[in-house]
Enzyme design. Structure first.
Site: not given
Ligand code: ARG
Length: 413
Positions: A15, A95, A124, A176
């Protein structure tokens, strides 16, 4: 006219590689990529070269590990921040730091915009954008994945091939995965069916409990004011300490989590997490608090932990409330100093001992032996007063007195 300059949060994956080229095309921009090291095991070697090959004008690889541990992980640990009482939030606390690093580069490089590779249905994107809005409200935010034309990974790969962007030859991972020092999040593929048991290959850094050693592991962790400083009596740097617990916990099958969670964007999602070090440290920290916090603070802090976790999960790291809660949490940690002994056995974590110079456990008060100093006589008066409201209530509402009252009421009619 001067060219646009855009700072892109770059991981080197498909991506973000497409994003670099796509932004050049659509915004006639010079692209500066920013990659953060948050202590993930995945090699960052080759990422810079790949970014240049993809067309980046300038490339930043930032080692954020120390800052991540000291200013992000430890505050969350002291706060006891577990989202929905379970998830230690490796991704959620990473993040805002990545966003901060991105903003710093954007400012230094006189960019007018930043871009990230998050999709339109995750948390995110919110965490990234809200952090950027807080730190540099003048920057424009671009989220190409939310708006571009590609509908599948295949279309993105075709785009890469058309533009000579190197796509790594490795087979697509069926999941992922987002990984850093504090833990790994695994989603997608067969995991999207919440009834499907995660296949063995979904787990990245822990063994299955049944494959863990038959002999329990024993570890002692020493905390100073809520922060872990020693393992088995040996002082370790914060990063090394967490790495060590990741390895040890992973080998004993500790820290796996399979959970349905409520995303900020209204979706329930099924997530698999592995966070051996975070799980061990949260557990040990809580055990030490049981010993060192007074009852009222301890009970009150549990509510704050919940609020703190929600706040972080929902992207409000750089908020005044987060700062205020840190003030509360730090005040509670003054005496959270001491040592906790744990046993790690086939996915299970148990406490086998704890000690602290600030321990509020008083053997003379607790004992049932002749050393007892507890004032038994006072108990009688205490209970009389304590039980008084209930005694009064039940006197009035006793069944025979109710019957009598009903009769009285009927006679009056
Ligand atoms: N659901 C989790 C969170 O919101 C993990 C997100 C994982 N992100 C990813 N790009 N795989 O913190």
């Amino acid at each position: 006219m001067k060219k646009n300059r855009i700072a892109v949060a770059y991981s080197g994956g498909l991506d973000t590689s497409v994003i670099v080229k796509w932004l050049q095309e659509h915004y006639d921009a010079d692209i500066i990529t920013v990659t953060g090291n948050l202590g993930q095991k995945k090699e960052l070697k080759g990422v810079a070269e790949k970014a240049y090959k993809t067309g980046a004008k300038k490339v930043y690889i930032q080692d954020l590990t120390k800052e991540f541990v000291e200013d992000y992980i430890f505050p969350a640990l002291k706060a006891g921040a577990l989202y929905e009482q379970s998830y230690p939030m490796a991704t959620a606390i990473g993040r805002p730091l990545l966003a901060k690093a991105l903003v710093e580069v954007a400012k230094r490089e006189r960019c007018t915009a930043i871009a990230h590779g998050c999709t339109g249905k995750g948390n995110d994107q919110v965490r990234f954008e809200v952090a950027v809005m807080a730190l540099a409200p003048e920057l424009k935010i671009l989220a190409p994945v939310r708006e571009w034309e590609f509908k599948s990974r295949e279309e993105e790969i075709a785009y890469c091939e058309r533009h000579g962007i190197p796509v790594s030859a490795t087979k697509k991972n069926p999941y992922s995965i987002d990984e850093n020092l504090w833990g790994t999040a695994i989603e997608c593929g067969v995991l999207e069916d919440p009834m499907v048991e995660p296949p063995a290959d979904a787990y990245q850094c822990t063994v299955a409990p049944e494959d863990a050693p038959n002999k329990a592991g024993v570890v002692t962790i020493e905390f100073r004011q809520g922060v872990p400083v020693k393992i088995d009596g040996k002082t370790l740097k914060p990063t090394a300490l967490i790495e060590k617990l990741n390895t040890l916990g992973g080998a004993h099958g500790i820290g796996r989590l399979d959970m349905i969670e409520n995303r900020l964007v209204g979706i329930k999602s099924r997530e698999i997490y592995e966070a051996p070090g975070a799980t061990i440290l949260h557990f040990a920290h809580r055990e030490l608090e049981r010993l060192t916090l007074d009852k009222e603070t301890s009970h009150y802090k549990a509510k704050i932990s919940n609020d703190y976790a929600d706040l972080i999960y929902n992207g409000l790291w750089f908020s005044p409330l987060k700062k205020a809660l840190d003030g509360f949490v730090n005040a509670t940690q003054k005496n959270v100093t001491g040592t906790v002994k744990l046993r790690l056995y086939k996915g299970n974590l148990t406490v086998s001992g704890r000690t602290s110079p600030f321990s509020l456990y008083d053997t003379n008060l607790a004992t049932y032996t002749s050393g007892d100093t507890f004032d038994h006589a006072s108990a009688e008066g205490f209970i009389k007063i304590y039980g008084l409201p209930l005694k009064t209530y039940h006197k009035v509402n006793r069944s025979n007195s109710i019957l009598r009252k009903k009769k009285l009421l009927r006679r009056k009619k």
